[in-house]
Write a protein that holds these residues in place. Structure first.
Motif, short mmCIF file in Angstrom:
data_model
loop_
_atom_site.label_atom_id
_atom_site.label_comp_id
_atom_site.label_asym_id
_atom_site.label_seq_id
_atom_site.Cartn_x
_atom_site.Cartn_y
_atom_site.Cartn_z
N THR A 54 0.81 -1.14 0.07
CA THR A 54 -0.03 -0.21 -0.15
C THR A 54 0.94 1.28 -0.13
OG1 THR A 54 -1.79 -1.25 0.95
CG2 THR A 54 -1.90 1.24 1.27
N THR A 58 1.08 4.03 -2.57
CA THR A 58 0.83 5.65 -2.25
C THR A 58 1.99 6.60 -2.89
OG1 THR A 58 -0.37 4.50 -0.45
CG2 THR A 58 -0.09 7.03 -0.40
N HIS A 63 -1.41 2.19 -8.75
CA HIS A 63 -1.35 0.79 -8.29
C HIS A 63 -0.30 -0.10 -9.04
CE1 HIS A 63 -3.54 -2.53 -6.20
NE2 HIS A 63 -3.15 -3.22 -7.26
N SER A 243 -2.35 4.90 1.83
CA SER A 243 -3.75 4.69 1.60
C SER A 243 -4.04 4.84 -0.13
CB SER A 243 -4.55 5.53 2.21
OG SER A 243 -6.10 5.30 1.89
N GLU A 244 -4.78 4.10 -0.61
CA GLU A 244 -4.94 4.34 -2.20
C GLU A 244 -6.39 4.60 -2.40
OE1 GLU A 244 -3.28 1.08 -4.93
OE2 GLU A 244 -2.79 -0.13 -3.07
N ARG A 245 -7.10 4.87 -1.02
CA ARG A 245 -8.60 5.18 -1.15
C ARG A 245 -8.59 6.78 -1.24
NH1 ARG A 245 -11.83 0.99 2.92
NH2 ARG A 245 -11.22 -1.06 1.66
N THR A 246 -9.53 7.23 -1.87
CA THR A 246 -9.74 8.86 -1.86
C THR A 246 -10.89 8.74 -1.01
OG1 THR A 246 -9.13 8.70 -4.17
CG2 THR A 246 -10.59 10.66 -3.43
N VAL A 247 -10.74 9.92 -0.35
CA VAL A 247 -11.92 10.38 0.70
C VAL A 247 -12.17 11.81 0.64
CG1 VAL A 247 -11.73 8.58 2.44
CG2 VAL A 247 -10.49 10.56 2.63
N PRO A 253 -11.24 15.92 -2.74
CA PRO A 253 -10.82 14.41 -2.52
C PRO A 253 -9.48 14.30 -1.89
CG PRO A 253 -11.22 15.03 -5.04
CD PRO A 253 -11.53 16.25 -4.16
N ARG A 255 -6.36 11.36 -0.67
CA ARG A 255 -5.90 10.00 0.02
C ARG A 255 -5.97 10.01 1.38
NH1 ARG A 255 -0.76 8.52 -3.25
NH2 ARG A 255 -0.27 10.77 -3.15
N ARG A 257 -7.40 7.52 5.07
CA ARG A 257 -8.02 6.52 6.07
C ARG A 257 -9.39 7.03 6.80
NH1 ARG A 257 -5.36 1.77 6.78
NH2 ARG A 257 -5.82 1.76 9.02
N LYS A 258 -10.41 6.67 6.63
CA LYS A 258 -11.57 7.14 7.18
C LYS A 258 -11.79 6.03 8.68
CE LYS A 258 -16.21 9.07 6.37
NZ LYS A 258 -17.13 9.07 5.44
#
Length: 322
Positions: A54, A58, A63, A243-247, A253, A255, A257-258
């Motif tokens: 991960t 990042t 990815h 983190s690869e997730r977008t919040v 937006p 990158r 962690r929620k």
């Protein structure tokens, strides 16, 4: 056409009769390097579950590698010898970077962890050996493919206590053959006070064990570069979150962690030191990592190998003359 190109490259405040033009050599070098591209080989080392894949994804905003950790109970643990090399080419503003990511399985995962670091050390030395063989070939390539490991990112478990004995052994072995950059993985599991105390204990342990980490100071460095290296050493090990997730934060937006208490913004310096690590590896020390590998680690290996070869040849000669 050529004359007009030369004229356009000439500074406006210099007359044609006094302008030699050798100041354009930097542009010539840049043009050749851009055509050839750059090679960077990074290895990730650490126990399973610390987010090695991960963090790499990042770092390079892509990815690039999948996690190799166990996610199902019926999946057997990977053998320590399973080292995977994944090659990617990424382009940014016309600069082509050929990136090799060497993913190592989590060490220390087995019941018996004796010598579990040996395949990792062997892999690093094997790359030096392969480069040396190609270098000594009579009809060698004009540009020898470089598979030497330029950087090893070492992941530390965020226990908040100190390094494990196995961590110290592995760090000692790695620091002898490669540029080691330690990071505290999943740093959001520690409070700010715990993180600072943890970092102090780790650095005290490394100094006590005389483990030399990258970056290194050299005679050719100027005062500004020396000060930058000092600031980086004061920050080691980097406390990071990947983190690869977008919040969304305030509709923007990012990158992160929620969790139940809010969002950990990976690129917020108040939340973690990921930005400092990324700037260090890619924006300020990428070329130095490559040069240090060639000038220090590879040269040390090369001199030892050639001296051993010379001694064995001398012994064989003496035996034949006896």
């Amino acid at each position: 056409m050529a004359a007009s190109a030369v004229a356009s490259a000439m500074p406006e405040d210099i007359t044609a009769s006094s302008y030699v033009g050798f100041d354009s050599i930097t542009q010539q070098i840049e043009h050749k390097l851009l055509k050839r591209g750059f090679q960077f080989n990074v290895m990730v080392v650490g126990q399973t579950g610390l987010g090695k894949s991960t963090l790499v994804n990042t770092l390079f905003a892509s990815h690039l590698i999948d996690s190799k950790g166990r996610t199902e109970v019926d999946i057997a643990p990977r053998a320590t010898t399973e080292i995977h090399n994944q090659a990617h080419t990424i382009v940014e503003n016309g600069v082509r970077l050929k990136l090799n990511i060497i993913d190592t399985p989590g060490y220390g995962d087995m019941i018996n962890n004796e010598g579990c670091w040996e395949p990792i050390i062997k892999y690093i030395k094997d790359q030096h050996s392969a480069y040396l063989r190609k270098e000594l070939t009579a009809m060698r390539d004009r540009f020898i493919p470089d598979t030497r490991i330029h950087c090893c990112v070492f992941f530390i478990n965020p226990t908040g206590h100190s390094l494990k004995p196995i961590d110290i052994v592995v760090l000692k072995k790695l620091a002898e053959v490669v540029n080691v950059v330690p990071v505290i993985a999943k740093a959001d599991s520690l409070t700010i006070e715990e993180r600072l105390a943890f970092k102090e204990r780790i650095m005290a342990e490394l100094q006590y064990q005389q483990i030399r980490l990258y970056p290194f100071d050299a005679e050719e460095l100027d005062e500004q570069e020396i000060q930058l290296n000092e600031r980086i050493r004061e920050m080691l090990p980097f406390a990071v979150v990947g983190s690869e997730r977008t919040v969304l934060i305030d509709g923007k937006p990012v990158r992160g962690r929620k969790n139940r208490w809010g969002v950990i913004n990976v690129e917020d310096e108040r939340h973690c030191e990921f930005v400092y690590l990324r700037n260090f590896l890619t924006r300020t020390h990428l070329q130095d990592l490559i040069e240090t590998t060639a000038q220090i680690h590879y040269e040390t290996f090369r001199s030892k190998q050639l001296l051993a070869l010379k001694e064995s040849s001398a012994k064989a000669q003496a035996a034949s003359n006896a």
